[in-house]
Scaffold this motif. Structure first.
Motif, PDB file in Angstrom:
ATOM      1  N   ASP A  43      52.234  45.418  42.776  1.00 16.73           N
ATOM      2  CA  ASP A  43      52.962  46.381  41.906  1.00 16.73           C
ATOM      3  C   ASP A  43      52.105  47.810  41.323  1.00 16.73           C
ATOM      4  OD1 ASP A  43      55.013  44.712  42.230  1.00 16.73           O
ATOM      5  OD2 ASP A  43      54.865  43.986  40.069  1.00 16.73           O
ATOM      6  N   THR A  44      50.709  47.546  41.219  1.00 14.15           N
ATOM      7  CA  THR A  44      49.889  48.692  40.523  1.00 14.15           C
ATOM      8  C   THR A  44      49.199  49.207  41.554  1.00 14.15           C
ATOM      9  OG1 THR A  44      48.319  46.968  39.823  1.00 14.15           O
ATOM     10  CG2 THR A  44      49.757  47.432  38.362  1.00 14.15           C
ATOM     11  N   GLU A  45      49.338  48.661  42.808  1.00 13.31           N
ATOM     12  CA  GLU A  45      48.415  49.429  43.992  1.00 13.31           C
ATOM     13  C   GLU A  45      46.853  49.143  43.839  1.00 13.31           C
ATOM     14  OE1 GLU A  45      49.935  53.284  45.323  1.00 13.31           O
ATOM     15  OE2 GLU A  45      51.876  52.532  45.405  1.00 13.31           O
ATOM     16  N   GLU A  46      46.555  47.915  43.113  1.00  8.17           N
ATOM     17  CA  GLU A  46      45.179  47.572  43.010  1.00  8.17           C
ATOM     18  C   GLU A  46      44.706  46.560  43.940  1.00  8.17           C
ATOM     19  OE1 GLU A  46      42.777  49.025  41.341  1.00  8.17           O
ATOM     20  OE2 GLU A  46      43.836  49.949  39.769  1.00  8.17           O
ATOM     21  N   ILE A  47      44.643  47.055  45.259  1.00  7.04           N
ATOM     22  CA  ILE A  47      44.486  46.204  46.498  1.00  7.04           C
ATOM     23  C   ILE A  47      43.107  46.350  47.056  1.00  7.04           C
ATOM     24  CG2 ILE A  47      45.327  45.433  48.691  1.00  7.04           C
ATOM     25  CD1 ILE A  47      48.253  46.634  47.512  1.00  7.04           C
ATOM     26  N   PRO A  48      42.231  45.249  47.029  1.00 11.98           N
ATOM     27  CA  PRO A  48      41.021  45.435  47.533  1.00 11.98           C
ATOM     28  C   PRO A  48      41.273  45.215  49.216  1.00 11.98           C
ATOM     29  CG  PRO A  48      41.390  43.175  46.636  1.00 11.98           C
ATOM     30  CD  PRO A  48      42.754  43.899  46.290  1.00 11.98           C
ATOM     31  N   ASN A  49      40.306  45.442  49.641  1.00 17.44           N
ATOM     32  CA  ASN A  49      40.349  45.427  51.135  1.00 17.44           C
ATOM     33  C   ASN A  49      39.379  44.561  51.831  1.00 17.44           C
ATOM     34  OD1 ASN A  49      37.712  47.106  50.892  1.00 17.44           O
ATOM     35  ND2 ASN A  49      38.570  49.043  51.405  1.00 17.44           N
ATOM     36  N   SER A  50      38.570  43.960  50.861  1.00 15.61           N
ATOM     37  CA  SER A  50      37.580  42.878  51.302  1.00 15.61           C
ATOM     38  C   SER A  50      37.426  41.811  50.091  1.00 15.61           C
ATOM     39  CB  SER A  50      36.404  43.217  52.046  1.00 15.61           C
ATOM     40  OG  SER A  50      35.582  43.929  50.974  1.00 15.61           O
ATOM     41  N   PHE A  51      37.077  40.749  50.541  1.00 14.92           N
ATOM     42  CA  PHE A  51      36.893  39.547  49.306  1.00 14.92           C
ATOM     43  C   PHE A  51      35.606  38.788  49.701  1.00 14.92           C
ATOM     44  CE2 PHE A  51      41.496  39.841  49.051  1.00 14.92           C
ATOM     45  CZ  PHE A  51      41.603  39.550  47.662  1.00 14.92           C
ATOM     46  N   LEU A  52      34.741  38.831  48.480  1.00 16.37           N
ATOM     47  CA  LEU A  52      33.393  38.143  48.683  1.00 16.37           C
ATOM     48  C   LEU A  52      33.659  37.010  47.788  1.00 16.37           C
ATOM     49  CD1 LEU A  52      30.855  40.899  48.386  1.00 16.37           C
ATOM     50  CD2 LEU A  52      31.753  39.916  50.497  1.00 16.37           C
ATOM     51  N   VAL A  53      33.591  35.641  48.363  1.00 15.15           N
ATOM     52  CA  VAL A  53      34.194  34.227  47.676  1.00 15.15           C
ATOM     53  C   VAL A  53      33.140  33.371  47.612  1.00 15.15           C
ATOM     54  CG1 VAL A  53      35.912  32.843  47.532  1.00 15.15           C
ATOM     55  CG2 VAL A  53      36.298  35.191  48.742  1.00 15.15           C
ATOM     56  N   SER A  54      33.059  32.477  46.487  1.00 18.81           N
ATOM     57  CA  SER A  54      32.202  31.403  46.455  1.00 18.81           C
ATOM     58  C   SER A  54      32.830  30.412  47.382  1.00 18.81           C
ATOM     59  CB  SER A  54      32.438  31.051  45.037  1.00 18.81           C
ATOM     60  OG  SER A  54      32.029  29.545  44.928  1.00 18.81           O
TER      61      SER A  54
END
Length: 166
Positions: A43-54
């Motif tokens: 809804d807010t267009e706060e979209i990452p293009n990649s994820f670094l995850v535990s």
């Protein structure tokens, strides 16, 4: 650059408090919180293009729900063994700052990893940060030259109709 720092959502510790699972999956409420967070991001267009995850299951599941809801490919999620529950995210953030191709990166980790990493990046190792709720997102603007940061926005489960768990 924008950094999306997400604490894993609410885990399911089971029915026996004396013998909780070592690496719990998300609880049903935790899945609901992440789904609501993904909708907020859309809804807010706060979209990452990649994820670094535990590598912990609750972090993996949190990232997977977000990735799927945001319509990102599987390749957008990278598991980082160095982001275990007792490791700081500091080095990870500095590495991301050095790669100008990365502009919107999400880190899904644990409270301890997040808090320590952010305090040290701002050169305030003894500063107190507001504790991250499970399933909380903070959108942070990070200076590429030195990794210092400033919170841009904060979204708690209670902002999305849920309950905050710490």
């Amino acid at each position: 650059m924008k950094l999306y720092v997400v604490r894993h959502s609410l885990p399911d510790y089971g029915d026996d408090p004396e013998n909780p699972p070592e690496d719990p999956a998300l609880a049903p409420d935790g899945r609901e919180y992440v789904t609501a967070l993904a909708q907020w991001m859309l809804d807010t267009e706060e979209i990452p293009n990649s994820f670094l995850v535990s590598p912990k299951l609750r972090c993996q599941e949190t990232a997977e729900i977000l990735r799927d809801a945001l319509g990102l490919p599987e390749a957008a999620v990278q598991t980082k063994a160095s982001m275990d529950s007792d490791m700081s995210i500091r080095k990870m953030v500095l590495k991301v700052c050095g790669d100008k191709a990365l502009t919107r990166v999400a880190i899904v980790a644990h409270h301890e990893s997040i808090e320590h990493g952010l305090r040290v990046l701002n050169l305030e190792p003894w500063a107190h940060l507001d504790m991250f709720a499970m399933g909380e997102l903070r959108v942070i603007k990070v200076a590429r030259k030195d990794g210092t940061w400033k919170t841009h926005s904060r979204v708690l489960p209670s902002d999305l109709g849920g309950r905050d768990h710490y």
